[in-house]
Design an enzyme around this catalytic site. Sequence first.
Site, short mmCIF file in Angstrom:
data_model
loop_
_atom_site.label_atom_id
_atom_site.label_comp_id
_atom_site.label_asym_id
_atom_site.label_seq_id
_atom_site.Cartn_x
_atom_site.Cartn_y
_atom_site.Cartn_z
N GLU A 114 -14.65 18.00 31.25
CA GLU A 114 -14.79 17.03 30.15
C GLU A 114 -13.47 16.89 29.41
OE1 GLU A 114 -17.73 18.62 27.53
OE2 GLU A 114 -19.07 19.17 29.17
N LYS A 116 -10.95 17.19 26.46
CA LYS A 116 -10.84 18.02 25.26
C LYS A 116 -10.33 17.12 24.15
CE LYS A 116 -8.86 22.33 23.50
NZ LYS A 116 -8.75 21.78 22.17
N ASP A 118 -8.99 15.88 20.61
CA ASP A 118 -8.08 16.42 19.59
C ASP A 118 -8.53 15.94 18.21
OD1 ASP A 118 -6.01 17.75 18.48
OD2 ASP A 118 -4.49 16.26 19.00
N TYR A 225 -20.62 17.03 22.09
CA TYR A 225 -20.50 17.57 23.45
C TYR A 225 -21.15 18.92 23.70
CZ TYR A 225 -16.61 19.63 20.92
OH TYR A 225 -15.85 20.26 19.97
N LYS A 313 -4.78 22.67 28.99
CA LYS A 313 -4.10 21.74 28.10
C LYS A 313 -3.02 20.98 28.85
CE LYS A 313 -4.31 23.62 23.63
NZ LYS A 313 -3.91 23.13 22.36
N CYS A 411 29.21 15.78 1.59
CA CYS A 411 27.83 15.28 1.67
C CYS A 411 27.90 13.79 2.00
CB CYS A 411 27.12 15.47 0.34
SG CYS A 411 25.55 14.58 0.26
N CYS A 414 26.57 11.72 -1.32
CA CYS A 414 27.27 11.69 -2.62
C CYS A 414 28.74 12.07 -2.53
CB CYS A 414 26.56 12.59 -3.62
SG CYS A 414 26.77 14.35 -3.29
N CYS A 435 24.49 20.41 0.53
CA CYS A 435 25.24 19.65 -0.47
C CYS A 435 25.16 20.42 -1.78
CB CYS A 435 24.61 18.27 -0.61
SG CYS A 435 25.05 17.44 -2.15
N CYS A 440 23.07 14.89 -6.67
CA CYS A 440 23.18 14.01 -5.49
C CYS A 440 21.96 13.09 -5.42
CB CYS A 440 23.25 14.88 -4.24
SG CYS A 440 23.08 13.98 -2.70
S1 IVH Z 1 -16.97 23.16 24.02
C1 IVH Z 1 -18.04 27.64 22.50
N1 IVH Z 1 -15.97 20.86 24.64
O1 IVH Z 1 -11.67 22.54 21.10
C2 IVH Z 1 -17.01 26.56 22.44
N2 IVH Z 1 -14.99 22.02 22.83
O2 IVH Z 1 -9.68 24.59 21.12
C3 IVH Z 1 -17.62 25.28 22.80
N3 IVH Z 1 -13.16 20.82 21.73
O3 IVH Z 1 -13.56 24.86 19.28
C4 IVH Z 1 -16.66 24.22 22.72
N4 IVH Z 1 -13.24 19.04 22.99
O4 IVH Z 1 -13.70 22.33 18.65
C5 IVH Z 1 -15.88 21.91 23.83
N5 IVH Z 1 -15.25 18.78 25.32
C6 IVH Z 1 -15.15 19.83 24.49
C7 IVH Z 1 -14.19 19.89 23.44
C8 IVH Z 1 -14.14 21.01 22.64
C9 IVH Z 1 -12.64 19.63 21.97
C10 IVH Z 1 -12.69 21.71 20.64
C11 IVH Z 1 -13.74 22.59 20.03
C12 IVH Z 1 -13.21 23.97 20.28
C13 IVH Z 1 -11.75 23.73 20.38
C14 IVH Z 1 -11.02 24.85 21.07
#
Ligand code: IVH
Length: 735
Positions: A114, A116, A118, A225, A313, A411, A414, A435, A440
């Site tokens: 899935e 991740k 941000d 999720y 990541k 600087c 100034c 500086c 300034c």
């Molecule tokens: S599952 C038990 N799924 O990333 C942990 N987390 O860096 C279950 N996050 O704490 C998390 N996308 O806040 C899960 N598809 C995803 C996610 C996700 C972002 C976050 C979540 C987690 C953090 C860790």
Amino acid sequence: MKAEHAQSRIAALRAEIGRHDELYYRKATPEITDFEYDVRKHELAELEGKFPQFASADSPTQKVGDDRAQGFVEVAHRQKMLSLDNTYNEVEVRAFHTRLTKLLEVEDLRYTVEPKIDGLAVSLTYEDGKLVRAVTRGKGDKGDDVTANVRTIQTLPHTLTGAAPRVVEIRGEIYLTAAEFERINAERAAAGEDLYANPRNLAAGTIKQLDTSEVAKRKLAIVLYSLGYCEPEAVASQSELHDQLRAWGLPVVEKIWPVRGIDAAWAAIGELDGLRRSFAYGTDGAVVKLDAMAQQRAVGATDKAPRWAIAYKFKPDTARTRLRAITIQVGKTGILSPVAELEPVLLAGSTISRATLHNEDEIRRKDIRVGDLVEIEKAGEVIPAVLKSFPEERVAGAAEFDLFALVGGKCPVCGSGIARLEVAAEEAQGVAWKCQNYDCRAQRTGRLGFFCSRRALAIDGLGETVAAKLVELEWVKDQPDLYDVTLASLATLNLGTTEELRIFGEKNATKIVAAREAAKALPLEKWLYALSVPDVGESTARELGRRHRNFVELADSTLLKAVLQKAELLAQREFEAPASRKNPAKSDEDKARRKELCARLDAEIAALDAGVLAGAPADIGPAVAASLLDFFAGEPGRRLLAKLRALGIDPQGTVAEAGVLTGKTFVLTGTLPTLKREEGEQKILAAGGKVSGSVSKKTSFVLAGADAGSKLEKAQALGVRVIDEAEFLKLVAGQ
Ligand code: IVH
């Protein structure tokens, strides 16, 4: 690496990571990229693995980041909210699979892959299908109640569709779309306000707002999720969960990849990387999860993260371009920072033409020269940075970067002299050029912008652009001059050019006038911090504000003078010690005389410690004391105070009146069950007590919570009374 070296490196990394955690989770103003953060965290984890004698339950590798803020009610999660282990390499993703096959004794495992997201983690509780609560992750076991704010998210149903469990915690991520992020920033730019660095910070800052109507104006979004507590059980697998969430009418990610085996998972990660830039939210990786819930339960979790999931990541996006020039910016403390002026290049969705170069040493270390082909990185976070150059493709004759030569020893703003010095200021670490002219224009602008910033007096609407204009017109020299600018002149201020007018306007001007009026009532600590007194950071300002009644008392501080006096006595004590290396005793007679002298000095030092300096915080040392007293004795400090007096602004210290704890000194250690550390400290100060950072015989009480460390041991060794939160609350209540 030797053990002692490892120990000090571990301590340094913990302190540094702790600071960045605070910036990221609590303040939503990170200074480094996620990647740079992860590099440090991995180094720390590795060292702790190699030197287990230095492991500690307090280490940032053992805890989830703490996002709790002031002003919210704390609520416990029914099931702990964990973090995820993360990696940047394929080998570790495969090792994750190998680990699971061993734990489960099954070769053939199903996963989901899935995106991740941000954003900002949140847990929603639905009871009988009704949304009853939204809580941030907090410390993992309990977080801040942000229900009212979350209810403003338009795409989030307050009632689940179809059959729902009796109680369910549904977890996901709050985010802002790039479009909404840009809309808000454009609005801020038009009002002359400072811009947010990225969508994640803006989303985090928004959810932590206490004013829900302000939150509603920003279109936060959410995607869900995962499950926490669920009764009765709703699904048997992760892929089913995704469908169930959608069936309940909740927003979910556009695609998950249910796969068999780790090869397929790795392929899915690649596919996701190809697609993710088209998603509405920012993504910084892929999460691989064991699909079957029964298997998830079987492998369980550590204190910090589940064993059944791993985050891979993605490396931040990078691009190559030409370094056209290096220009110099002057900050509020006068530090000269180099900025890379680049051939514009498209990177992570935006055109980049400037990037940070940190400082001169770093430019030399990376061997970056004007004209070079360079690699730049944008990590969705902070400002883009120059990573490296390609010296092999360099045109002959490019000179090594020399800041002093570039600015001709002056600087650039100034024209005053610059000096090279060691700095540990907020905007730079290490050695820098500075500086020397307090007046300034660039320094004035920086100080005025800072004066009005959220963390200082919160005069919203007055960002860098407006500050620069006010200073340029010389309407404002020192920060309090802002109070002399009339509403009419502010309203007609032109932020544009003579050809293209950009009038600040009455609405914005009125806002500033109201905010500057409100700021008059802020306490001494805020004003002290806001005035950019050299060497006074937020915590020093807070400590000083609690120990002085007003600026007049502070400028002639008995406490600060005592700090200096003690430093002098200590130096003299060292010099006069009979065995002193610089000044050894010459005869028995001399020795006896000096022994006596030292005893007298010790008594004087002890008297200071027990008197004026009792409970004084350790971070106010002689350097800070000297710098502060010098500042207020010098021209700039005197000018500031005279101006405040003329304006009738007299910020008050929060010196506690005599109360039930007068004369008592407390040391806090560990995590308390309900009180946050600052809350405990505030209660002590409000009741007339003192808070100290270290345990000594003079400590009256050690207030200890969970995971208390060496301070607790020391208290026990010295026979100092140790109390828990319940006893403490009784004491405060006067019982
Ligand atoms: S599952 C038990 N799924 O990333 C942990 N987390 O860096 C279950 N996050 O704490 C998390 N996308 O806040 C899960 N598809 C995803 C996610 C996700 C972002 C976050 C979540 C987690 C953090 C860790």
